[in-house]
Design a protein around this motif. Structure first.
Motif, PDB file in Angstrom:
ATOM      1  N   UNK A 208      29.326  35.816  42.630  1.00 46.62           N
ATOM      2  CA  UNK A 208      30.714  35.363  42.612  1.00 46.62           C
ATOM      3  C   UNK A 208      31.325  35.558  41.238  1.00 46.62           C
ATOM      4  N   UNK A 209      30.559  35.245  40.216  1.00 40.16           N
ATOM      5  CA  UNK A 209      31.041  35.331  38.856  1.00 40.16           C
ATOM      6  C   UNK A 209      29.882  35.378  37.891  1.00 40.16           C
ATOM      7  N   UNK A 324      40.387  30.736  46.412  1.00 39.11           N
ATOM      8  CA  UNK A 324      41.691  31.320  46.092  1.00 39.11           C
ATOM      9  C   UNK A 324      41.530  32.683  45.424  1.00 39.11           C
ATOM     10  N   UNK A 325      40.499  32.840  44.622  1.00 35.10           N
ATOM     11  CA  UNK A 325      40.256  34.057  43.859  1.00 35.10           C
ATOM     12  C   UNK A 325      40.167  33.751  42.378  1.00 35.10           C
ATOM     13  N   UNK A 326      39.006  33.990  41.786  1.00 28.71           N
ATOM     14  CA  UNK A 326      38.812  33.693  40.371  1.00 28.71           C
ATOM     15  C   UNK A 326      39.675  34.581  39.491  1.00 28.71           C
ATOM     16  N   UNK A 327      40.250  34.042  38.417  1.00 30.30           N
ATOM     17  CA  UNK A 327      40.884  34.892  37.407  1.00 30.30           C
ATOM     18  C   UNK A 327      39.824  35.591  36.563  1.00 30.30           C
ATOM     19  N   UNK A 328      40.255  36.375  35.595  1.00 27.96           N
ATOM     20  CA  UNK A 328      39.290  37.122  34.782  1.00 27.96           C
ATOM     21  C   UNK A 328      38.334  36.185  34.044  1.00 27.96           C
ATOM     22  N   UNK A 329      38.849  35.115  33.453  1.00 28.13           N
ATOM     23  CA  UNK A 329      37.982  34.169  32.742  1.00 28.13           C
ATOM     24  C   UNK A 329      38.486  32.748  32.985  1.00 28.13           C
ATOM     25  N   UNK A 347      33.209  34.293  34.052  1.00 32.49           N
ATOM     26  CA  UNK A 347      33.931  35.539  34.224  1.00 32.49           C
ATOM     27  C   UNK A 347      33.936  35.963  35.680  1.00 32.49           C
ATOM     28  N   UNK A 348      35.009  36.574  36.126  1.00 33.81           N
ATOM     29  CA  UNK A 348      35.038  37.130  37.474  1.00 33.81           C
ATOM     30  C   UNK A 348      34.072  38.314  37.555  1.00 33.81           C
TER      31      UNK A 348
END
Length: 349
Positions: A208-209, A324-329, A347-348
């Motif tokens: 996921x990240x 919802x969707x992770x941002x870059x950091x 981190x994504x």
């Protein structure tokens, strides 16, 4: 904690007990039980209306909380219910990661609302089917900061190329006290819920990240801000009225210090994922971190539906953000006894 070698967050799962409590009902019960011993409950009762909470989940039916329970009775409830929630959250997280229990190399368990010796992962090992030589790291005393600090511990273990299961279980409601009318006890009665969360992390890329690193900041001479007093007939909550203003004044500094240890700056963070300890704390976090009012929307929604579950709560927020969707950091943030701030950068993938 300096930046880690690649560590993947493979899955995150949550679990709550079956008994649903509506805040209106909680206020009515508290007014009846507290009010018959002290006439000034009405002066403190607005905390129920201003807490930003609509529902919470409890491990026991309401009538249990009206009883007179000593230490052993409270801890017996904790042992039975915490093990069940541990198994539920762990099984969900392992299934989501596509990993069998006997493939797990290490087990990190965070809980502060009861005493379990042997610890929860040992009690659940037979049901789960863990390896007999899996490394066990039970952690006590972190309070609300435990969701972030525990995940950081799991990530450090996973950085060696291992698969680690992290589970945090908190049954805050078993510590609700009706034997003495204090502001802290009434606030606890208005805020506390029960829940669990679990994550599977593994050394390497993917998932996921990617967990980048984490850190903590402990302020000196702040032991009286948050924690537990060990009393009869149970734990006594410590909630100082200074918490929201302390957060408003000091959280930006903590983010700067924790980020510096990882090698990132404030402007590198796209989204904060915060433990919603209460409505005033969420507002103080937005102010301290320079966020627009209402930015911590997932935090308020988790608080609204689950209350303050201590350590697992921030992972309920992260679960919403992942969907919802992770941002870059992102940076996870939680505050706990000490007084401590714990942070972790994600981190994504």
């Amino acid at each position: 904690m300096p930046p880690l070698p690649p560590v993947s967050l493979l899955s995150l799962a949550t679990a709550v007990p079956p008994h649903l409590l509506h805040q209106k009902e909680a206020k009515e019960i508290a007014a009846r039980l507290f009010g018959r011993r002290a006439g000034h409950f009405d002066r403190l009762a607005p905390v129920f209306d201003n807490a930003g909470i609509e529902t919470r989940h409890l491990v026991m039916p309401l009538e249990w909380y009206e009883g007179d329970h000593r230490w052993k009775a409270r801890n017996d409830v904790y042992l039975a219910a915490a093990e069940g929630l541990y198994v539920e959250a762990a099984e969900k997280a392992l299934a989501a990661a596509g990993i069998a229990a006997d493939e797990v190399d290490g087990l990190v368990t965070v809980s502060t609302t009861g005493i379990a010796t042997p610890s929860l992962e040992a009690r659940a090992a037979g049901r789960m089917g863990f390896q007999s030589d899996a490394e066990r790291v039970p952690v006590f005393g972190l309070g609300c900061a435990g969701g972030v600090s525990g995940l950081a511990i799991a990530a450090r273990l996973a950085a060696a190329g291992k698969t680690i299961l992290f589970v945090t279980v908190e049954l805050c409601s078993t510590s609700i006290r009706l034997d003495k009318l204090t502001k802290a006890n009434i606030v606890a009665t208005a805020l506390f819920g029960d829940g669990a969360a679990a994550c599977v992390v593994r050394g390497g890329e993917g998932g996921i990240g990617m967990i980048e690193g984490g850190g903590e900041m402990l302020w000196p001479d702040t032991l009286g801000i948050m924690g537990w007093d060990v009393e009869d007939p149970g734990l006594g909550v410590i909630f100082d009225r200074a918490i929201p203003p302390f957060v408003g004044k000091n959280m930006a500094e903590a983010v700067e210090r924790i980020g510096g240890n990882i090698g990132i700056e404030r402007e590198d963070i796209d989204r904060f994922v915060c433990h919603p300890g209460g409505a005033k704390v969420v507002t103080a976090l937005e102010e301290s971190l320079g966020l627009a009012s209402g930015s911590l929307d997932h935090e308020r929604e988790v608080l609204r539906h689950y209350g303050n579950m201590s350590a697992p709560t921030v992972l309920f927020v992260l679960d919403r953000l992942i969907r919802e969707g992770l941002p870059d950091r992102s940076m996870l943030l939680a505050l706990g006894p000490g007084f401590t701030a714990s942070g972790l950068s994600l981190l994504r993938a």
